[in-house]
Design an enzyme around this catalytic site. Structure first.
Site, short mmCIF file in Angstrom:
data_model
loop_
_atom_site.label_atom_id
_atom_site.label_comp_id
_atom_site.label_asym_id
_atom_site.label_seq_id
_atom_site.Cartn_x
_atom_site.Cartn_y
_atom_site.Cartn_z
CB SER A 136 -0.94 0.01 1.21
OG SER A 136 -0.21 -0.12 2.42
CG ASP A 183 -3.64 4.94 8.15
OD1 ASP A 183 -2.71 5.77 8.23
OD2 ASP A 183 -3.82 4.22 7.15
CG HIS A 212 -1.15 3.85 4.63
ND1 HIS A 212 -2.04 3.22 5.48
CD2 HIS A 212 -0.63 2.89 3.84
CE1 HIS A 212 -2.06 1.92 5.21
NE2 HIS A 212 -1.22 1.69 4.22
#
Length: 211
Positions: free
Chosen positions: A30, A183, A186
Site C-alpha cells: 500500500s 491511520d 500511511h
C-alpha cells in the site's frame, strides 16, 4: 580547445549521459500503491515527477498492491518484469510483519524476487525495514538482517528504510503526525514528498545502473 568549446562539449556529454529513457517498476504494498491518496499524489507519480525534475527521463510503473506480502510480490514478479522494464524497486515486508510471518519465509520470498530480477537482467533497489521490538530480539534480528544480507548477496542497491526522508528507521511515528494520514500508518501527500526526496537519490543511482 577554447573554454567556450569545452563548455559546449561538457553540456553535450551531460545531455547524452541523461538521454536514455529508463522504465522502473515499483513492486510493493500500500505504501507503493498510494493508499488513501488521489492517484497523482501517491509515491509513484511523485517519484516519477521528482526524477524528471532532476533531468532524468524515467517512467515509473506502479506495481504496488495494498495488503501484499513478500509472497504476493513473488507471485507477481514474473509478469511485472516485462521486456520494457529496466529496473525494479522492491518495497515489501510490512504486511509480513503485521501477520507475524516467519522471517525465513519472508527471506525466501525476497530471494525469489531478486533471483527473478537477476535472471531478467534487471537492476534492483531493495528497500529495507525494521521489525518492532515486541516480536522479540531473535525475530527482530532475523527480519532486520534479511534486507542487507540479500542486497549484498545479489549486488543490488540498498536503502535502509522507505521512510528515509521522514527520519529513517527508529523514528517515533508519534512525531510524524503532520505527514501521516489519520491511520498513522500511511503518509499523506506531504509525507510522500519527503519520502521521495529521501529515496530519490537511490533511485537515480538505480537508473544510472540500468542504462
Amino acid at each position: 580547445m577554447s573554454k567556450a568549446v569545452g563548455a559546449i562539449v561538457l553540456v553535450f556529454c551531460a545531455s547524452v549521459a541523461w538521454s536514455e529513457e529508463v522504465t522502473i517498476a515499483a513492486l510493493g504494498d500500500s505504501l507503493t500503491q498510494g493508499y488513501g491518496l488521489p492517484a497523482e499524489q501517491g509515491f509513484v507519480p511523485q517519484l516519477e515527477q521528482w526524477l524528471q525534475d532532476q533531468g532524468r527521463d524515467a517512467t515509473v510503473i506502479n506495481a504496488g498492491v495494498s495488503g501484499d506480502t513478500t509472497a504476493g510480490g513473488l507471485s507477481r514478479v514474473d509478469w511485472t518484469l516485462t521486456p520494457d522494464v529496466d529496473a525494479l524497486i522492491v518495497t515489501l515486508g510490512g504486511n509480513d510483519l503485521l501477520r507475524g510471518i516467519d522471517p525465513e519465509v519472508s527471506r525466501a520470498n525476497l530471494d525469489g524476487i531478486l533471483n527473478a530480477a537477476s535472471g531478467a537482467g534487471v537492476e534492483v533497489l531493495l528497500v529495507g525495514m525494521q521489525a518492532p521490538g515486541n516480536y522479540g530480539p531473535e525475530y527482530k534480528a532475523a527480519f532486520d538482517s534479511m534486507y542487507p544480507d540479500l542486497a549484498e548477496a545479489y549486488g543490488t542497491l540498498y536503502a535502509e528504510s522507505f521512510f528515509e526522508g521522514l527520519g529513517g528507521a527508529g523514528t517515533d511515528p508519534a512525531t510524524l503526525g503532520d505527514f501521516m494520514q489519520a491511520d498513522g500508518i500511511h503518509p499523506n501527500a506531504s509525507g510522500v514528498a519527503l519520502i521521495v526526496e529521501g529515496l530519490g537519490p537511490f533511485v537515480l543511482d538505480l537508473a544510472r545502473k540500468a542504462e
